[in-house]
Design an enzyme around this catalytic site. Structure first.
Site, PDB file in Angstrom:
ATOM      1  N   GLY A 292      -7.817   0.142  -9.355  1.00  0.00           N
ATOM      2  CA  GLY A 292      -7.335  -0.588  -8.117  1.00  0.00           C
ATOM      3  C   GLY A 292      -8.187  -1.761  -7.675  1.00  0.00           C
ATOM      4  O   GLY A 292      -9.294  -2.291  -8.269  1.00  0.00           O
ATOM      5  N   ASP A 314      -9.554   5.704 -14.531  1.00  0.00           N
ATOM      6  CA  ASP A 314      -7.894   5.460 -13.812  1.00  0.00           C
ATOM      7  C   ASP A 314      -7.068   6.147 -14.487  1.00  0.00           C
ATOM      8  O   ASP A 314      -7.154   6.467 -15.668  1.00  0.00           O
ATOM      9  CB  ASP A 314      -7.806   4.063 -13.559  1.00  0.00           C
ATOM     10  CG  ASP A 314      -6.881   3.823 -12.434  1.00  0.00           C
ATOM     11  OD1 ASP A 314      -7.383   3.367 -11.359  1.00  0.00           O
ATOM     12  OD2 ASP A 314      -5.592   4.152 -12.358  1.00  0.00           O
ATOM     13  N   ALA A 362     -13.360   5.814  -6.071  1.00  0.00           N
ATOM     14  CA  ALA A 362     -12.408   4.881  -5.188  1.00  0.00           C
ATOM     15  C   ALA A 362     -11.099   5.669  -5.522  1.00  0.00           C
ATOM     16  O   ALA A 362      -9.928   4.821  -5.018  1.00  0.00           O
ATOM     17  CB  ALA A 362     -12.635   3.588  -5.816  1.00  0.00           C
ATOM     18  N   SER A 405     -14.015   5.583   1.698  1.00  0.00           N
ATOM     19  CA  SER A 405     -13.464   6.038   2.913  1.00  0.00           C
ATOM     20  C   SER A 405     -12.511   4.966   3.479  1.00  0.00           C
ATOM     21  O   SER A 405     -12.448   3.907   3.109  1.00  0.00           O
ATOM     22  CB  SER A 405     -14.251   6.790   3.745  1.00  0.00           C
ATOM     23  OG  SER A 405     -13.096   7.599   4.479  1.00  0.00           O
ATOM     24  N   LYS A 408      -8.696   4.448   8.652  1.00  0.00           N
ATOM     25  CA  LYS A 408      -7.676   5.174   9.045  1.00  0.00           C
ATOM     26  C   LYS A 408      -8.081   6.580   9.155  1.00  0.00           C
ATOM     27  O   LYS A 408      -7.187   7.569   9.535  1.00  0.00           O
ATOM     28  CB  LYS A 408      -6.526   5.024   7.929  1.00  0.00           C
ATOM     29  CG  LYS A 408      -5.910   3.627   7.855  1.00  0.00           C
ATOM     30  CD  LYS A 408      -4.716   3.258   7.047  1.00  0.00           C
ATOM     31  CE  LYS A 408      -4.321   1.785   7.165  1.00  0.00           C
ATOM     32  NZ  LYS A 408      -5.205   0.903   6.995  1.00  0.00           N
ATOM     33  N   LEU A 447      -8.674  -8.231   2.096  1.00  0.00           N
ATOM     34  CA  LEU A 447      -7.957  -9.102   1.694  1.00  0.00           C
ATOM     35  C   LEU A 447      -7.591  -9.298   0.341  1.00  0.00           C
ATOM     36  O   LEU A 447      -8.429  -9.391  -0.671  1.00  0.00           O
ATOM     37  CB  LEU A 447      -8.554 -10.608   2.345  1.00  0.00           C
ATOM     38  CG  LEU A 447      -8.395 -10.876   3.750  1.00  0.00           C
ATOM     39  CD1 LEU A 447      -9.499 -12.021   4.068  1.00  0.00           C
ATOM     40  CD2 LEU A 447      -7.089 -11.066   4.304  1.00  0.00           C
ATOM     41  N   VAL A 453      -1.381  -6.727   3.248  1.00  0.00           N
ATOM     42  CA  VAL A 453      -0.164  -7.541   3.644  1.00  0.00           C
ATOM     43  C   VAL A 453      -0.199  -8.930   3.089  1.00  0.00           C
ATOM     44  O   VAL A 453       0.969  -9.414   3.228  1.00  0.00           O
ATOM     45  CB  VAL A 453      -0.226  -7.459   5.179  1.00  0.00           C
ATOM     46  CG1 VAL A 453      -0.263  -6.144   5.977  1.00  0.00           C
ATOM     47  CG2 VAL A 453      -1.409  -8.177   5.855  1.00  0.00           C
ATOM     48  N   THR A 470       5.494  -5.445  11.584  1.00  0.00           N
ATOM     49  CA  THR A 470       5.814  -4.320  12.365  1.00  0.00           C
ATOM     50  C   THR A 470       6.061  -4.511  13.729  1.00  0.00           C
ATOM     51  O   THR A 470       6.866  -4.159  14.515  1.00  0.00           O
ATOM     52  CB  THR A 470       4.803  -3.151  12.001  1.00  0.00           C
ATOM     53  OG1 THR A 470       3.479  -3.610  12.189  1.00  0.00           O
ATOM     54  CG2 THR A 470       4.971  -2.666  10.508  1.00  0.00           C
TER      55      THR A 470
END
Length: 627
Positions: A292, A314, A362, A405, A408, A447, A453, A470
């Protein structure tokens, strides 16, 4: 004043050129009409003067005398068509009013109108055609430099020394007024940033180099906005902050195109690289989720810090292959490993064989809407995977376990955030059971990550839009991937066990503003070249994210951007293991409907909307979320 005079001379040049083009179009049109139909009328000098005047007037109203000659594009050619069309319609009205609107005069006007578009357009695009097609493609680019300090001086030396850069610096600008009027390497220093904007307004430039590595990002953003409003297509390059550069002298090779990272409004974090290096040097380090965005960067940073052995794990074999290939020619002792973190037997063999001293965990499912539809997968990877590794760390005497973490996890409204909060609870619960120091580090979006995004917006922009957001007021915290990883490693180094560290993410960024900046960075105009559409919040999404729970406080640490959350255990170890077992048993039995209620037993702050199956078009397979 000199720039205004230069602008006036250029405008007069274009006015004269357009007048000659339209005059030539009139004579050739008369010749064509005479050859085809035997037209024997004489061109009226008054009519010709009126037509040329109207054409020049409307070309001026369409700002065609402010357009750079060498950057004429399809947009400018369309403006020429619009201006000359209105001029022709207006002249037709004049012919009708004056009683001259016979078939021959209208035919002459029609041919002249078409010829005018051809000749004026050809005149306007001639310089660009000459530069891009007929001249050598390696012609020197006209550029200016903003920054006359040490960095600007080194860049100018590099340009003068190496002609292969194909750069012709015609002016330098700097905010230090003591330098104004002087020259650097034979190039005049003309003034400050305001003078630079005026210079760009009236001068043809291919490239702007911003050579002030210490320029605050808010100022860089302000300068860039003014430049993009004036010349959206101008190529802007920047010299990154010195902490991102190698030990080599600064030169043109260090310059890169400006990116969203440069204007996000957050200054680079100060990292104690020596302390981080001493914490991992010579040790065996295991990174889960190494394929990732965050995991891959942890691998890269560890590789540069002289770890003894680096295990990149992974479940995605393709990503593991790419990691292996990236480091195959170096001297890093890299062990590629394909495994699922919930496979307890395989993970136990790995820890027994390789004996990692530090684990950066991760591996996780992070896509919020997707995990709302597949909560069982989030539980298996984010909760069970962390629980498996935590128990094995205690069994195999791992020194330190660092959980990646997320913001969220605070007052979660989605399964992904709630499962990451449970993962934090797992770390807190196991910290007192063995010698392993369990640490969690909580931060927001990064980023350029695969779930960010930014790459989504970039793809939408490249496809011509629309850019989809959104909600116009939605905000998120952002930091760059290298900065986030180094702060995670710094927090991991300072952790004594049982902490949940919170990274200072700066000010939240409005996603709408970020989208507009990305569009501008591509030389386009928001809501004109690229439309922006609002599609509504997706299941589980918040308007903004929090980094602390409402009932938590925060303590400062030795690093100004790393804080320690004052956490308490929401459940004891036995209760935690019982609820996790119950969750996994429900998944095993195919009972996924009650998972959210069981999650709430561990995370009381978790709030959610119940998924319901509704009937649409006679089918009962569409899930919607209702209060």
């Amino acid at each position: 004043m000199a720039t205004l005079k230069g602008y006036s001379r250029r405008a007069l040049f274009f006015i004269a050129g357009d007048a000659v083009a339209i005059l030539l179009a009139s004579f050739i049109s008369a010749f064509i009409l005479t050859s085809i139909s035997g037209y024997s009328g004489e061109l009226s000098l008054l009519n010709l003067l009126i037509y040329i005047t109207l054409s020049l007037l409307f070309l001026g109203l369409f700002k065609m005398y402010r357009v750079s000659w060498r950057f004429t594009s399809l947009r400018e050619l369309l403006m020429i068509v619009n201006a000359l069309t209105i001029a022709a319609v207006t002249f037709t009205g004049y012919l009708i009013i004056s009683g001259q609107a016979n078939s021959m005069e209208l035919s002459l006007l029609a041919i002249t109108y078409l010829q005018s578009i051809l000749y004026v357009g050809a005149f306007r695009i001639s310089k660009r055609v000459n530069l891009e097609i007929f001249q050598n493609q390696n012609h020197e680019k006209r550029a200016i430099v903003f920054g006359a300090g040490n960095a600007g001086d080194q860049i100018m030396r590099d340009i003068k020394r190496h002609k292969h850069w194909n750069l012709n610096i015609i002016a330098i600008f700097d905010d230090d007024e003591h330098l104004h009027g002087l020259s650097m390497h034979g190039v005049p220093i003309k003034g400050d940033r305001n003078k630079m904007i005026q210079f760009l307004r009236y001068t043809d430039i291919d490239e702007l180099i911003i050579a002030i590595p210490s320029l605050p990002k808010q100022e860089l953003k302000s300068v860039l906005n003014r430049i993009k409003d004036l010349k959206p297509n101008l190529k802007v390059k920047v010299l990154p902050s010195f902490h991102l550069l190698s030990d080599d002298p600064v030169g043109v090779k260090n310059i890169r195109e400006i990116s969203i990272d440069d204007i996000l409004g957050r200054e680079p974090a100060k990292i104690d690289m020596d302390t981080i290096r001493s914490s991992v040097e010579g040790k065996t380090v295991l990174i889960t989720g190494a394929g990732g965005s965050i995991g891959r960067e942890i691998v890269r940073q560890c590789a540069s810090l002289n770890v003894g052995k680096l295990i990149a794990l992974d479940i995605d074999e393709t990503e593991v292959f790419h990691i292996q290939k990236e480091f195959q020619d170096g001297d890093v002792n890299l062990v590629p490993y394909v495994a699922n973190v919930i496979d307890e037997q395989k993970m136990s063999r790995l820890l027994e064989t390789e004996k990692p001293e530090i684990i950066f965990h991760a591996a996780a499912y992070k896509h919020v809407p997707m995990m709302e539809d597949f909560p069982e997968e989030a539980i298996k990877v984010n909760v069970q995977g962390t629980d498996v590794l935590a128990r094995l760390c205690c069994m195999h005497d791992v020194e330190k376990f660092v959980l990646i973490s997320t913001d969220k996890a605070v007052n979660p409204t989605n399964v992904m955030g709630a499962t990451k909060r449970i993962a934090e609870e797992v770390c807190l619960a196991h910290n007192d059971l063995c010698i392993t120091k369990f640490i969690a580090v909580r931060f927001g979006n990064v980023l350029g990550s695969r779930g960010s995004v930014v790459p989504i917006f970039i793809d939408q922009i490249r496809n011509g839009g629309p850019v989809t957001i959104t909600h116009p007021e939605v905000k998120r915290y952002f930091m760059t991937i290298p900065e986030a990883v180094l702060l995670v490693m710094q927090a991991g180094e300072m952790g004594k066990g049982g902490e949940v560290f919170v990274l200072d993410m700066g000010e939240p960024v409005k996603i709408l503003d970020m989208a507009k900046q990305l569009i501008q960075l591509h030389g386009l105009v928001p809501d004109k070249d690229i439309p922006i559409e609002f599609i509504g919040l997706r299941p589980g999404e918040k308007m903004f994210e929090e980094l602390l729970k409402a009932e938590e406080g925060v303590e400062d640490t030795s690093h100004e951007l790393i804080h320690k959350a004052i956490c308490r255990k929401d459940v004891n170890t036995d209760e935690l293991e019982m609820v996790i077992s119950q969750l996994l048993e429900n998944i095993e039995n195919g009972d996924t409907e009650t998972l959210r209620n069981h999650i709430k037993k561990i995370v009381p702050t978790y709030s959610f909307k119940e998924p319901q199956t509704i009937t649409k078009n006679g089918q009962k397979s569409v899930k919607e979320y209702v209060d």
